[in-house]
Design an enzyme around this catalytic site. Structure first.
Site: not given
Length: 400
Positions: A116-117, A119, A171, A256, A378, A380
């Site tokens: 998965q591309g 981030s 990953s 996911e 995250s 947040e």
């Protein structure tokens, strides 16, 4: 809600258990194991009825399979998880017929491994800030020239996208055949606009895709950096159409955190059991209270996951689940160290060797779980999603 499994679920569990017992994965490589699963239709249980060779299973049967797989000793982490549980549902919802026919059968057979591309170094939890670009080139026509001796024809160059940028925390990138890449296809676009999801082959003949492992605190390298330097993607391999990448990407992220979270909790339970065993004789009342709370919270997470799966659409569910398990697992790592006390800071060391000592399971748990509240969105960001998209609170000001 009734959390009990039906007789048909119990029968499915017996079939799954019998198959897993008859197919020990110890001798197989991760890729061979994926093909073994695919050969008997165990990949794609949640896809529904398709012509691609997968078994069909109800939602509760998918839970049964995930739990039995997680409980089976020595079954490896799934190398094909990203293709099966993230890309495939996205293609079934947004892909063209040609895309489904090309990409789903190899996933179902366990032959194609995906990464998965999403981030980037400057766009982790804030995915809308990505800067990777995908520029479309136009096809060049075949041209013919005459010479005194012969007629020559130059080859035709097809239209293509050229992908340029960097992705991080990817990953399985070092093992993947393909990567689905979120990139900007509209020059000058900002935030959620002008994005597209492209399917990019990792093996590029000109070497325009480079993968570099990221060494973690545990000493392992599950994640990678991926550099795209003009990597090619076919124009027909844009999922959901050009410019619709944000909507497609959000649907993918919702997938996911589905059935796989229940299998994840089986692993959490095994880790908790090891901590409880080590703490069996402790007389510290505060430590015992923390252990009981940790057990009770894990049970609560299971009921919440089952309730979420069995109910209707809930836009807050993925964020709530991530907040629950991320904090729980991080606290478990801290608890494992507290149970062991000062001994947790050291391990066996051979002074004749230059390499540091090997971490044990509890130490790896503590170090790896430090990232649980960051990766995958995250805490947040999850709270912001709940506040803005579910509770309707004023949106946070962001730079353009």
């Amino acid at each position: 809600m009734d959390f009990r499994f039906s007789p048909s679920d119990d029968a499915f569990r017996r079939d799954a258990r019998a198959w897993l017992d008859a197919h020990p994965p110890a001798e197989a490589t991760p890729r061979q194991w994926e093909r073994t699963l695919g050969a008997d239709g165990w990949i794609g249980l949640g896809w529904g009825r398709t012509p691609y060779g997968n078994r069909t299973a109800t939602l509760t049967q998918q839970v049964v399979w995930a739990e039995e797989y997680a409980r089976t000793p020595h079954t490896p982490p799934r190398l094909g998880h990203i293709g099966e549980n993230l890309l495939a549902p996205t293609l079934l919802a947004h892909g063209t017929a040609a895309q489904k026919d090309q990409f789903l059968p190899p996933i179902a057979r366990g032959e194609a491994i995906w990464c998965q591309g999403y981030s980037e170094p400057g766009a982790g939890s804030d995915l809308a800030a990505i800067r990777t670009t995908a520029t479309r080139t136009t096809a060049t026509r075949t041209t013919a020239t005459r010479t005194p001796s012969a007629r020559t024809t130059s080859p035709r160059t097809p239209a293509t996208y050229r992908v340029t940028g960097q992705k991080i925390w990817t990953s399985h990138a070092h093992e993947a055949d393909w990567c689905f890449v979120l990139a900007r296809t509209e020059a000058g676009s900002h935030r959620h606009h002008g994005l597209s999801l492209l399917l990019v082959p990792m093996d590029q003949p000109d070497g325009s895709v480079e993968v570099r492992p990221i060494r973690q605190l545990t000493g392992t390298s599950e994640f990678n950096e991926v550099f795209f330097d003009g990597a090619r993607a076919h124009p027909d391999h844009v999922v959901g159409g050009e410019g619709n990448g944000w909507r497609v990407a959000m649907d993918l992220l919702a997938a996911e955190r589905g059935v796989s979270t229940l299998a994840q909790q089986i692993g959490f339970g095994e880790e908790l059991e090891r901590v409880l065993e080590e703490a069996r004789d402790t007389a510290d009342p505060l430590l015992r209270d923390r252990l009981v709370r940790q057990w009770a919270e894990l049970r609560t997470m299971r009921w919440n996951a089952l309730r979420t799966l069995g109910g209707g659409p809930d836009p807050a569910a993925p964020s709530v689940a991530k907040l629950l398990w991320g904090g729980w697992h991080q606290r478990l790592g801290e608890l494992a160290m507290a149970v062991r006390g000062v001994a947790a800071t050291a391990g066996p060391y051979d002074w004749t060797e230059s390499e540091p000592y090997e971490l044990d399971a509890a130490q790896r748990l503590f170090l790896f779980s430090r990232a649980d509240t960051i990766y995958g969105g995250s805490d947040e960001i999850q709270r912001t999603i709940i506040a803005e998209r579910v509770l309707g609170l004023p949106r946070e000001a962001r730079g353009q």
